[in-house]
Design an enzyme around this catalytic site. Structure first.
Site, PDB file in Angstrom:
ATOM      1  N   TYR A 169       0.814  -1.228  -0.036  1.00  0.00           N
ATOM      2  CA  TYR A 169       0.176  -0.116   0.089  1.00  0.00           C
ATOM      3  C   TYR A 169       0.926   1.188   0.126  1.00  0.00           C
ATOM      4  O   TYR A 169       1.765   1.330   0.604  1.00  0.00           O
ATOM      5  CB  TYR A 169      -1.065  -0.016   1.298  1.00  0.00           C
ATOM      6  CG  TYR A 169      -1.741   1.242   1.396  1.00  0.00           C
ATOM      7  CD1 TYR A 169      -2.925   1.413   0.570  1.00  0.00           C
ATOM      8  CD2 TYR A 169      -1.557   2.103   2.471  1.00  0.00           C
ATOM      9  CE1 TYR A 169      -3.852   2.401   0.696  1.00  0.00           C
ATOM     10  CE2 TYR A 169      -2.371   3.053   2.462  1.00  0.00           C
ATOM     11  CZ  TYR A 169      -3.495   3.391   1.760  1.00  0.00           C
ATOM     12  OH  TYR A 169      -4.495   4.517   1.811  1.00  0.00           O
ATOM     13  N   ASP A 188       9.394   2.626  -0.137  1.00  0.00           N
ATOM     14  CA  ASP A 188       8.141   3.152   0.681  1.00  0.00           C
ATOM     15  C   ASP A 188       8.378   2.721   2.180  1.00  0.00           C
ATOM     16  O   ASP A 188       8.130   1.633   2.558  1.00  0.00           O
ATOM     17  CB  ASP A 188       6.923   2.789   0.026  1.00  0.00           C
ATOM     18  CG  ASP A 188       5.778   3.424   1.058  1.00  0.00           C
ATOM     19  OD1 ASP A 188       5.990   3.827   2.164  1.00  0.00           O
ATOM     20  OD2 ASP A 188       4.626   3.503   0.451  1.00  0.00           O
ATOM     21  N   LYS A 237       4.716   8.854   9.058  1.00  0.00           N
ATOM     22  CA  LYS A 237       4.610   8.414  10.515  1.00  0.00           C
ATOM     23  C   LYS A 237       5.749   9.070  11.462  1.00  0.00           C
ATOM     24  O   LYS A 237       5.345   9.877  12.041  1.00  0.00           O
ATOM     25  CB  LYS A 237       4.461   6.967  10.236  1.00  0.00           C
ATOM     26  CG  LYS A 237       3.644   6.703   9.286  1.00  0.00           C
ATOM     27  CD  LYS A 237       2.823   5.304   9.680  1.00  0.00           C
ATOM     28  CE  LYS A 237       1.745   5.032   8.530  1.00  0.00           C
ATOM     29  NZ  LYS A 237       0.504   4.843   8.869  1.00  0.00           N
TER      30      LYS A 237
HETATM   31  N1  HOZ Z   1      -3.506   3.626   6.283  1.00  0.00           N
HETATM   32  C1  HOZ Z   1      -3.859   2.970   7.567  1.00  0.00           C
HETATM   33  C2  HOZ Z   1      -3.773   1.503   7.599  1.00  0.00           C
HETATM   34  N2  HOZ Z   1      -2.872   1.018   6.933  1.00  0.00           N
HETATM   35  C3  HOZ Z   1      -4.966   3.529   8.174  1.00  0.00           C
HETATM   36  C4  HOZ Z   1      -4.851   4.922   8.628  1.00  0.00           C
HETATM   37  C5  HOZ Z   1      -5.953   5.386   9.732  1.00  0.00           C
HETATM   38  O1  HOZ Z   1      -7.213   4.746   9.554  1.00  0.00           O
HETATM   39  O2  HOZ Z   1      -5.672   6.243  10.780  1.00  0.00           O
END
Ligand code: HOZ
Length: 427
Positions: free
Chosen positions: A144, A239, A267
């Site tokens: 992802y 990534d 992050k």
């Molecule tokens: N992109 C996150 C999952 N891999 C979720 C982010 C969220 O809901 O805070």
């Protein structure tokens, strides 16, 4: 567990926000619950609006490697806020964070700070396309890279046939530009390059896949990607939004001694505030405007609050043994979880890398997207609900990872193991 207040608030949320949330996984749909509404976080714990306490293994999906409300991070944010929250102009803290990042990642001569991992990945492929003069990108099933159009594509009926968008609204013309290969399968990459090599701008990969649950790269996979992309003059993009500053100070590329051409981050570098970044070799990054011709901009990029939180976090990560002690805590936890599952005679595969781990409800080894799909998601949902009752907050989806933070204590680990045993007793 009393959750009446969460339920009430969620009803109100649904009136004003699609699905009642601002990011889909938070809706708890795949575990068959309504979401908890969180009131506060402190150290290794989060508390919902009913004052239920949970040991938190989501940790805001990765940024909180120091746990919730680390005093030095909070102090840095407060001090920065007193000087103004955003200037839309250069500030000293953005230079400091950029320097920390470039010094930590040997493959990053220069970096551009943005506001999210999605923005970083989207900008990185624009840059790769401009730099190579090619349009196609290669991504991997189950990886992802945020929700930009080019990434919301899965493999079609056969590898190397046209991909399929994972969301309506993705233009067909873009779908054609994304080739989807199998994680940990270099042959699928070789085939893609044999077919379209001269048109491939970049291969983008999570060097440790952490968005289909945790899937480690097999020996030689990342090295193979480096070799193939170099041979064809394509860029390799790591990534490291999740893994950068998570597996070590300098990410997977430092551990493996592989130099990608571009890297995306997010992050942890924002210490819990919204930040992303993309960076790499000077000659590529110099194509970014205003030095070069590739446009990308952002009002809140480099804002002093997020910079202060990121700098304060990265400074803590430089402590001797920080990563060793975090990994050994996660290792202790996962070994004990493995024993609990065995004692309950329940099949599971636990994948771990440093302080990231996933518990997969399957009897198979999990090493790619196909094996991930062998999991019993209904069992995970049941386990999840039991675990929540026992005071432990895991990700509300089988296909996300658990994050251990420096704030998790030995007592938290003991209590987590007890809670897991309780949850498994009634599966
Ligand atoms: N992109 C996150 C999952 N891999 C979720 C982010 C969220 O809901 O805070």
């Amino acid at each position: 567990m009393d959750i009446r207040k969460s339920e009430q608030l969620f009803r109100k949320a649904q009136k004003y926000m699609p699905g009642g949330v601002n990011s889909p996984v938070r809706a708890f749909k795949s575990v068959g619950l309504d979401p908890l509404v969180i009131k506060k976080g402190q150290g290794s714990k989060i508390y919902d609006v009913n004052d239920n306490e949970f040991i938190d293994y989501v940790c805001s999906w990765g940024p909180l490697i120091l746990g919730h409300c680390h005093p030095e991070v909070i102090e840095a944010i407060c001090a920065a806020a007193r000087e103004g929250t955003s200037y839309g102009a250069c500030c000293e803290k953005e230079i400091e964070l950029a320097q920390l990042i470039c010094e930590a990642f040997p493959a990053m001569d220069k970096v551009r700070l943005v506001n999210s991992g999605t923005e970083a990945a989207m900008s990185a492929i624009r840059l790769a396309r401009a730099y190579t003069g090619r349009d196609k990108i290669v991504k991997f099933e189950g990886c992802y890279h945020g929700h930009a159009d080019s990434f919301l594509i899965k493999a079609g009926s056969g590898m190397l046939t046209a991909g399929v968008p994972t969301s309506p609204g993705v233009p067909k013309s873009l779908v054609e530009q994304t080739l989807v290969c199998r994680f940990n399968d270099l042959d699928s990459v070789k085939k893609a390059f044999m077919q379209s090599g001269p048109n491939i701008a970049a291969v983008i990969v999570e060097p440790i896949a952490a968005n289909m649950g945790l899937v480690n790269p097999q020996p030689g996979f990342l090295e193979g990607l480096r070799e193939i992309t170099s041979r064809y003059g394509s860029l390799l993009i790591f990534d490291e939004v999740i893994t950068g500053f998570r597996v070590c100070y300098g990410g997977v590329q430092t551990l493996k001694n592989i130099k990608p051409d571009l890297t995306t981050l997010g992050k942890i570098i924002g210490g819990g505030l919204p930040v992303g970044a993309y960076g790499g070799k000077k000659e590529i990054m110099n194509r970014v405007a205003p030095e070069g011709d590739v446009y990308q901009a952002g009002t809140l990029s480099g804002n002093p609050l997020a910079m202060a939180a990121g700098i304060a976090s990265l400074q803590k990560l430089q402590a001797n043994d920080f990563y060793e002690s975090l990994a050994s805590k996660a290792c202790d936890l996962t070994e004990r979880l493995q024993s609990s599952f065995a004692a309950h005679d329940i099949n599971c595969a636990i994948n771990r890398n440093s302080s990231l781990f996933s518990v997969f409800f399957t009897e198979q080894k999990v090493y790619d997207y196909e094996s991930v799909l062998s999991c019993d998601t209904r069992k995970y949902a049941l386990f999840y609900r039991n675990l929540l009752q026992a005071g432990v907050y895991f990700p509300p989806s089988q296909f996300e990872v658990c994050f251990v933070s420096a704030a998790h204590s030995d007592e938290d680990v003991d209590n987590t193991v007890k809670a897991v045993n309780k949850a498994l007793d009634i599966i």
